[in-house]
Design a protein around this motif. Sequence first.
Motif, PDB file in Angstrom:
ATOM      1  N   CYS A 188       0.735  -1.366   0.064  1.00 59.97           N
ATOM      2  CA  CYS A 188      -0.025   0.135  -0.049  1.00 59.97           C
ATOM      3  C   CYS A 188       1.044   1.218  -0.003  1.00 59.97           C
ATOM      4  O   CYS A 188       2.179   1.107   0.122  1.00 59.97           O
ATOM      5  CB  CYS A 188      -0.883   0.002   1.455  1.00 59.97           C
ATOM      6  SG  CYS A 188      -0.099  -0.145   2.870  1.00 59.97           S
ATOM      7  N   GLY A 189       0.265   2.413   0.139  1.00 58.89           N
ATOM      8  CA  GLY A 189       0.863   3.624  -0.008  1.00 58.89           C
ATOM      9  C   GLY A 189       1.564   4.000   1.351  1.00 58.89           C
ATOM     10  O   GLY A 189       2.864   4.081   1.103  1.00 58.89           O
ATOM     11  N   ASP A 242       5.711   4.775   1.915  1.00 59.85           N
ATOM     12  CA  ASP A 242       5.834   5.849   2.581  1.00 59.85           C
ATOM     13  C   ASP A 242       6.912   5.516   3.950  1.00 59.85           C
ATOM     14  O   ASP A 242       8.113   5.843   4.039  1.00 59.85           O
ATOM     15  CB  ASP A 242       4.826   6.598   3.098  1.00 59.85           C
ATOM     16  CG  ASP A 242       4.132   7.590   2.169  1.00 59.85           C
ATOM     17  OD1 ASP A 242       4.707   7.761   1.024  1.00 59.85           O
ATOM     18  OD2 ASP A 242       3.068   7.887   2.529  1.00 59.85           O
ATOM     19  N   HIS A 244       0.558  13.188   4.686  1.00 54.73           N
ATOM     20  CA  HIS A 244      -0.408  12.189   5.198  1.00 54.73           C
ATOM     21  C   HIS A 244      -0.025  11.628   6.223  1.00 54.73           C
ATOM     22  O   HIS A 244       1.364  11.692   6.510  1.00 54.73           O
ATOM     23  CB  HIS A 244      -0.320  11.182   4.009  1.00 54.73           C
ATOM     24  CG  HIS A 244      -1.255  10.192   4.140  1.00 54.73           C
ATOM     25  ND1 HIS A 244      -1.046   8.898   5.133  1.00 54.73           N
ATOM     26  CD2 HIS A 244      -2.598  10.021   3.539  1.00 54.73           C
ATOM     27  CE1 HIS A 244      -2.264   8.105   4.905  1.00 54.73           C
ATOM     28  NE2 HIS A 244      -3.142   8.827   4.315  1.00 54.73           N
ATOM     29  N   MET A 289       5.186  15.970  -0.149  1.00 50.76           N
ATOM     30  CA  MET A 289       4.131  15.328  -1.052  1.00 50.76           C
ATOM     31  C   MET A 289       3.933  16.014  -2.390  1.00 50.76           C
ATOM     32  O   MET A 289       3.995  17.028  -2.183  1.00 50.76           O
ATOM     33  CB  MET A 289       2.775  15.237  -0.231  1.00 50.76           C
ATOM     34  CG  MET A 289       1.899  16.348   0.020  1.00 50.76           C
ATOM     35  SD  MET A 289       1.013  16.221   1.346  1.00 50.76           S
ATOM     36  CE  MET A 289       0.103  14.806   1.233  1.00 50.76           C
ATOM     37  N   ASP A 315       5.703  11.635  -1.732  1.00 50.92           N
ATOM     38  CA  ASP A 315       4.518  10.997  -1.659  1.00 50.92           C
ATOM     39  C   ASP A 315       3.423  11.310  -2.551  1.00 50.92           C
ATOM     40  O   ASP A 315       3.022  12.382  -2.596  1.00 50.92           O
ATOM     41  CB  ASP A 315       3.859  11.092  -0.307  1.00 50.92           C
ATOM     42  CG  ASP A 315       2.540  10.477   0.109  1.00 50.92           C
ATOM     43  OD1 ASP A 315       2.022   9.960  -0.994  1.00 50.92           O
ATOM     44  OD2 ASP A 315       2.086  10.220   1.120  1.00 50.92           O
ATOM     45  N   VAL A 341       1.158   9.409  -3.960  1.00 51.66           N
ATOM     46  CA  VAL A 341      -0.326   8.585  -3.873  1.00 51.66           C
ATOM     47  C   VAL A 341      -1.374   9.526  -4.645  1.00 51.66           C
ATOM     48  O   VAL A 341      -2.082   8.711  -5.185  1.00 51.66           O
ATOM     49  CB  VAL A 341      -0.578   8.126  -2.527  1.00 51.66           C
ATOM     50  CG1 VAL A 341      -1.798   7.553  -2.445  1.00 51.66           C
ATOM     51  CG2 VAL A 341       0.375   7.429  -1.792  1.00 51.66           C
ATOM     52  N   GLN A 342      -1.591  10.598  -4.191  1.00 55.43           N
ATOM     53  CA  GLN A 342      -2.647  11.342  -4.964  1.00 55.43           C
ATOM     54  C   GLN A 342      -2.454  11.919  -6.190  1.00 55.43           C
ATOM     55  O   GLN A 342      -3.318  12.282  -7.082  1.00 55.43           O
ATOM     56  CB  GLN A 342      -3.137  12.583  -4.053  1.00 55.43           C
ATOM     57  CG  GLN A 342      -3.543  12.394  -2.845  1.00 55.43           C
ATOM     58  CD  GLN A 342      -4.973  11.694  -2.804  1.00 55.43           C
ATOM     59  OE1 GLN A 342      -5.793  12.266  -3.821  1.00 55.43           O
ATOM     60  NE2 GLN A 342      -5.635  11.081  -2.110  1.00 55.43           N
ATOM     61  N   SER A 397      -0.015   4.111  -4.686  1.00 55.21           N
ATOM     62  CA  SER A 397      -0.926   3.168  -4.114  1.00 55.21           C
ATOM     63  C   SER A 397      -2.122   2.917  -5.360  1.00 55.21           C
ATOM     64  O   SER A 397      -2.643   3.706  -5.792  1.00 55.21           O
ATOM     65  CB  SER A 397      -1.517   3.760  -2.704  1.00 55.21           C
ATOM     66  OG  SER A 397      -2.754   2.692  -2.409  1.00 55.21           O
ATOM     67  N   HIS A 445      -5.162   1.726  -5.367  1.00 53.87           N
ATOM     68  CA  HIS A 445      -6.648   2.010  -5.186  1.00 53.87           C
ATOM     69  C   HIS A 445      -6.733   3.688  -5.350  1.00 53.87           C
ATOM     70  O   HIS A 445      -7.959   3.636  -5.400  1.00 53.87           O
ATOM     71  CB  HIS A 445      -7.148   1.395  -4.212  1.00 53.87           C
ATOM     72  CG  HIS A 445      -6.873   2.200  -2.775  1.00 53.87           C
ATOM     73  ND1 HIS A 445      -7.612   3.255  -2.111  1.00 53.87           N
ATOM     74  CD2 HIS A 445      -5.509   2.089  -1.993  1.00 53.87           C
ATOM     75  CE1 HIS A 445      -6.993   3.655  -0.818  1.00 53.87           C
ATOM     76  NE2 HIS A 445      -5.712   2.968  -0.821  1.00 53.87           N
ATOM     77  N   LYS A 446      -5.524   4.490  -5.466  1.00 58.73           N
ATOM     78  CA  LYS A 446      -6.040   5.749  -5.636  1.00 58.73           C
ATOM     79  C   LYS A 446      -5.955   6.038  -7.135  1.00 58.73           C
ATOM     80  O   LYS A 446      -6.278   7.234  -7.542  1.00 58.73           O
ATOM     81  CB  LYS A 446      -5.081   6.596  -4.996  1.00 58.73           C
ATOM     82  CG  LYS A 446      -4.830   6.311  -3.403  1.00 58.73           C
ATOM     83  CD  LYS A 446      -5.960   7.106  -2.451  1.00 58.73           C
ATOM     84  CE  LYS A 446      -6.132   6.827  -1.135  1.00 58.73           C
ATOM     85  NZ  LYS A 446      -5.339   7.555  -0.272  1.00 58.73           N
TER      86      LYS A 446
END
Length: 355
Positions: A41-42, A46, A71, A118, A147, A149-150, A170, A172-173
């Motif tokens: 996962c993210g 991290d 995050h 991030m 990061d 992830v977004q 990640s 799922h994002k």
Amino acid sequence: MGMLLLFIANGRKAKRALEQARERVAKAIGSKPKEIYFTACGSESDNLALKGIAYANQEKGKHIITSKIEHPAVLEACKTLEKQGFEVTYLNVDEKGFVLIEELERNIRKDTILISIMFANNEIGTLQPISEIGRIARAHHILFHTDSVQAIGNVKIDVEEMNIDLLSMSAHKFYGPKGVGALYVREGVKVERIQDGGHQEKNKRAGTENIPGIVGLGKAVELAYENLEQYNEKLTKLREHYISQVQEKIPEIKINGDREKRLPGNANISFSGIEGEELLLKLDERGICSSTGSACSSGMPNPSHVLLAIGLPKELAYGSLRITIGEENTKEDIDFLVEQLTEIIPRLRENSKPR
Ligand SMILES: *Cc1c(COP(=O)(O)O)cnc(C)c1O
């Protein structure tokens, strides 16, 4: 085919699928396939980035620079490192959520080993000046982790051009499966593993790879970048429609984050005189899923650390609503949401007035 041969054939197939996913991720961010490590996962990416770099470089120094709006996966990893004797500087951000470049430069020390900022903020959508931060980190021979992830699947990323040494993502994002992530680590950068066991992922991450998840991640990242421009255009239009409608119909609001340098589908608005949690409940009753602060801290009584860091008074931070517009959303969805808000907000404000 005998049993053993069958296993070997399956093993080869799995290995090929794994390597193909690695190639797809590498292509999306401009890295080499061998610089991609799969994780669960993210948050794990991290943690591996921060702790792995800290442990591998502690002879050089024990100082890390990050920001106040990261995050929790980054912030909590930093807290753990502080307990272990590392020093962490948490940079302020301005009222739009941007890290201040002069403050970053002022805080660089001889013993700074890592800068972790991030790419895009999950609550207010602000995109950081990543290329500039990368340039500064490189000039000072400091490793740079972001990061992302977004940002992955929403923004063009090139780890070479942007001087990024480590990058988290990640699946799922970006419409991929849950329970799988990746960390890019520039070739030659040492990361100490944080999970002991087998020698998977070139000894950086013990544990049997989640092959179906990894295949899904690879395909999802490829699809995200195939349609990036159209997707961004669509989401930006819907977001601007939402913001302008709320501005037109509801008084006493504040739009959080930057209007341009932001994630296309993110909108975060504070409504004075209401409780975000109550608003969420009312929206939920009407089939709308949204969030006050970050999804991870929903249900907690504290206002979002991000909204406080951009200087919102507590009252406004509590009355904030974040929506994430996705591929499946339409203008009708936005109109429906605005209609609900124009009904709900005045009522909540009326109820919260002291009698
Ligand atoms: C969601 C998120 C994470 C954590 O990713 P998981 O895969 O849920 O562990 C980390 N950073 C940011 C910015 C996120 O939005």
